[in-house]
Write a protein that holds these residues in place. Structure first.
Motif, mmCIF file in Angstrom:
data_model
loop_
_atom_site.group_PDB
_atom_site.id
_atom_site.type_symbol
_atom_site.label_atom_id
_atom_site.label_comp_id
_atom_site.label_asym_id
_atom_site.label_seq_id
_atom_site.Cartn_x
_atom_site.Cartn_y
_atom_site.Cartn_z
ATOM 1 N N ALA A 1 54.612 33.303 35.587
ATOM 2 C CA ALA A 1 53.316 32.841 36.083
ATOM 3 C C ALA A 1 52.757 31.722 35.205
ATOM 4 O O ALA A 1 52.255 30.705 35.708
ATOM 5 C CB ALA A 1 52.337 34.013 36.137
ATOM 6 N N ALA A 2 52.859 31.895 33.886
ATOM 7 C CA ALA A 2 52.363 30.874 32.968
ATOM 8 C C ALA A 2 53.143 29.570 33.127
ATOM 9 O O ALA A 2 52.549 28.470 33.116
ATOM 10 C CB ALA A 2 52.462 31.376 31.531
ATOM 11 N N LEU A 3 54.461 29.672 33.295
ATOM 12 C CA LEU A 3 55.283 28.473 33.464
ATOM 13 C C LEU A 3 54.917 27.736 34.738
ATOM 14 O O LEU A 3 54.771 26.497 34.738
ATOM 15 C CB LEU A 3 56.768 28.873 33.486
ATOM 16 N N LEU A 4 54.746 28.464 35.833
ATOM 17 C CA LEU A 4 54.391 27.827 37.104
ATOM 18 C C LEU A 4 53.012 27.176 37.025
ATOM 19 O O LEU A 4 52.789 26.104 37.607
ATOM 20 C CB LEU A 4 54.425 28.862 38.227
ATOM 21 N N MET A 5 52.089 27.799 36.298
ATOM 22 C CA MET A 5 50.761 27.221 36.141
ATOM 23 C C MET A 5 50.816 25.924 35.342
ATOM 24 O O MET A 5 50.147 24.941 35.682
ATOM 25 C CB MET A 5 49.834 28.228 35.462
ATOM 26 N N VAL A 6 51.611 25.916 34.280
ATOM 27 C CA VAL A 6 51.736 24.715 33.454
ATOM 28 C C VAL A 6 52.364 23.580 34.248
ATOM 29 O O VAL A 6 51.933 22.423 34.166
ATOM 30 C CB VAL A 6 52.563 25.025 32.188
ATOM 31 N N ASP B 1 45.058 25.465 26.107
ATOM 32 C CA ASP B 1 43.811 25.707 25.378
ATOM 33 C C ASP B 1 43.509 27.199 25.290
ATOM 34 O O ASP B 1 43.143 27.704 24.215
ATOM 35 C CB ASP B 1 42.659 24.990 26.084
ATOM 36 N N ARG B 2 43.671 27.904 26.412
ATOM 37 C CA ARG B 2 43.394 29.342 26.417
ATOM 38 C C ARG B 2 44.357 30.093 25.512
ATOM 39 O O ARG B 2 43.946 30.974 24.741
ATOM 40 C CB ARG B 2 43.498 29.878 27.847
ATOM 41 N N SER B 3 45.630 29.731 25.569
ATOM 42 C CA SER B 3 46.625 30.385 24.709
ATOM 43 C C SER B 3 46.318 30.126 23.240
ATOM 44 O O SER B 3 46.430 31.026 22.396
ATOM 45 C CB SER B 3 48.029 29.873 25.057
ATOM 46 N N GLY B 4 45.936 28.881 22.936
ATOM 47 C CA GLY B 4 45.606 28.542 21.557
ATOM 48 C C GLY B 4 44.421 29.336 21.039
ATOM 49 O O GLY B 4 44.403 29.764 19.876
ATOM 50 N N ARG B 5 43.412 29.537 21.896
ATOM 51 C CA ARG B 5 42.234 30.303 21.479
ATOM 52 C C ARG B 5 42.586 31.767 21.202
ATOM 53 O O ARG B 5 42.044 32.390 20.275
ATOM 54 C CB ARG B 5 41.147 30.217 22.548
ATOM 55 N N ILE B 6 43.504 32.311 22.018
ATOM 56 C CA ILE B 6 43.926 33.705 21.804
ATOM 57 C C ILE B 6 44.687 33.836 20.493
ATOM 58 O O ILE B 6 44.433 34.732 19.688
ATOM 59 C CB ILE B 6 44.785 34.187 22.994
ATOM 60 N N VAL B 7 45.637 32.910 20.278
ATOM 61 C CA VAL B 7 46.454 32.969 19.064
ATOM 62 C C VAL B 7 45.609 32.707 17.823
ATOM 63 O O VAL B 7 45.864 33.265 16.752
ATOM 64 C CB VAL B 7 47.623 31.962 19.159
ATOM 65 N N ARG B 8 44.564 31.880 17.954
ATOM 66 C CA ARG B 8 43.725 31.553 16.795
ATOM 67 C C ARG B 8 42.998 32.786 16.254
ATOM 68 O O ARG B 8 42.583 32.797 15.091
ATOM 69 C CB ARG B 8 42.722 30.463 17.164
ATOM 70 N N ARG B 9 42.849 33.805 17.060
ATOM 71 C CA ARG B 9 42.230 35.038 16.577
ATOM 72 C C ARG B 9 43.074 35.701 15.495
ATOM 73 O O ARG B 9 42.552 36.443 14.661
ATOM 74 C CB ARG B 9 42.033 36.010 17.735
ATOM 75 N N PHE B 10 44.388 35.421 15.531
ATOM 76 C CA PHE B 10 45.305 36.018 14.558
ATOM 77 C C PHE B 10 45.761 34.991 13.510
ATOM 78 O O PHE B 10 46.085 35.364 12.382
ATOM 79 C CB PHE B 10 46.526 36.592 15.281
ATOM 80 N N ARG B 11 45.806 33.724 13.903
ATOM 81 C CA ARG B 11 46.182 32.642 12.985
ATOM 82 C C ARG B 11 45.118 31.552 13.063
ATOM 83 O O ARG B 11 45.081 30.775 14.016
ATOM 84 C CB ARG B 11 47.562 32.074 13.337
ATOM 85 N N HIS B 12 44.260 31.484 12.069
ATOM 86 C CA HIS B 12 43.115 30.594 12.099
ATOM 87 C C HIS B 12 43.505 29.118 12.023
ATOM 88 O O HIS B 12 42.681 28.238 12.328
ATOM 89 C CB HIS B 12 42.171 30.939 10.947
ATOM 90 N N SER B 13 44.737 28.820 11.632
ATOM 91 C CA SER B 13 45.173 27.427 11.528
ATOM 92 C C SER B 13 45.515 26.807 12.882
ATOM 93 O O SER B 13 45.709 25.592 12.987
ATOM 94 C CB SER B 13 46.403 27.333 10.611
ATOM 95 N N VAL B 14 45.589 27.619 13.932
ATOM 96 C CA VAL B 14 45.971 27.129 15.255
ATOM 97 C C VAL B 14 44.839 26.283 15.852
ATOM 98 O O VAL B 14 43.665 26.659 15.811
ATOM 99 C CB VAL B 14 46.305 28.311 16.194
#
Length: 325
Positions: A152-157, A169-182
């Motif tokens: 689903a993510a691939l088709l959306m991209v 952007d949404r994926s980056g915001r989710i990952v930034r919760r665990f890695r602040h450098s993202v």
């Protein structure tokens, strides 16, 4: 957690392995049978690499196969991103634009992950045909859900630039919760760039790549079946369908280190012992040992052979890259 589950499976289902019987089962191998296994392995590796040829312009099936063997070999002996570096170096030597090479390689990886995590779908279909109860295998629906999520993510991209940026952007915001450098903005830009480089070949290449990757699974299953038959486990003890069910439900666990070495093997052996009884245990273990030699060792050897023939080419690309800065 995974180690505890595997230990429980081995102790409660497989039991204590009779290594003398395993050795006797390995003694069933005839001199010509490894040659057959090598032939099946070559088919498997060809199908595994074919999506690279479908996704990247100017890369034929032979070059795709050579590149894939080098990538697999590097991934086995060196930490990331060593495998990607050697892949890109070889593509550059062949005159393939790096952005297209990176996009095609990423599509190849995502296609493989969709099939890897979606493999239990085939297992569920076989259970339905044979009338067996899934039992704890309902948990494999989680793996199927992961495959659907990646698809689903691939088709959306791929669908539109705006959507690609939103997903990044949404994926980056989710990952930034665990890695602040993202940086979500950088992720959004990366997704947009990937879409631009990958979209031209996606509609044509993606369905064909799915077929090729499923074909790779069938070739790999054939390799496993032959390994089991060659060590003496015949159809009266374990049917082809039973081996296939065990394989497809265990395959998502190849995501772990060294293709799930130990985890996948324990799950397949446990399933075979459950179906055929303790009498099949030694032959099952012997067959899995032979399968692992070809499954893990085979691609590494093929990668080393490819590296020996292409060492000058790769060295020349690295020297040119260093010279041009």
């Amino acid at each position: 957690m995974v180690a505890a589950i595997v230990a429980t499976v081995i102790i409660r289902v497989v039991g204590v392995i009779d290594w003398a019987s395993v050795g006797a089962a390995l003694g069933h191998l005839a001199w010509w049978q490894p040659l057959v296994l090598v032939a099946v392995l070559l088919v498997r590796q060809f199908l595994n690499a074919l999506p690279l040829a479908l996704y990247i312009p100017g890369v034929g099936p032979f070059r795709a196969t050579v590149n894939d063997q080098l990538g697999i070999m590097m991934a086995s002996v060196a930490p990331p991103p060593g495998d990607m570096a050697i892949r890109v170096a070889l593509f550059r030597a062949w005159g393939v634009p790096v952005p297209q090479a990176l996009a095609g390689t990423t599509l190849n990886m995502l296609t493989f992950y969709i099939v890897r995590f979606g493999a239990p779908v085939i297992g569920f279909a076989l259970l339905l045909v044979t009338g067996q109860e899934p039992g704890l295998r309902w948990l494999d629906l989680l793996s199927v859900a992961i495959a659907v999520g990646i698809l689903a993510a691939l088709l959306m991209v791929i669908s539109a630039d705006r959507t690609a940026r939103a997903v990044g952007d949404r994926s980056g915001r989710i990952v930034r919760r665990f890695r602040h450098s993202v940086d979500p903005a950088a992720w959004a830009e990366a997704c947009a760039t990937f879409r631009h480089d990958a979209s031209a070949r996606f509609r044509w290449g993606f369905p064909r790549s799915l077929v090729a990757t499923v074909g790779m699974l069938i070739a790999d299953l054939t390799l496993l079946l032959l390994c089991l038959r060659f060590v003496g486990l015949d159809t009266t003890e374990i049917s082809v369908t039973e081996v296939a069910i065990a394989y497809f439900f265990a395959y998502p666990f190849t995501v772990f280190f060294f293709s799930g070495l130990g985890i996948v093997d324990a799950l397949i052996i446990a399933a075979l012992v459950e179906q055929g009884g303790p009498a099949v245990e030694s032959a099952a273990v012997a067959g899995l040992i032979v399968w692992r030699v070809f499954f893990i060792g085979g691609p590494i050897v093929l990668g080393l052979i490819s590296l020996a023939f292409l060492r000058t080419t790769i060295r020349g690309v690295r020297v040119e890259a260093e010279r041009t800065g």
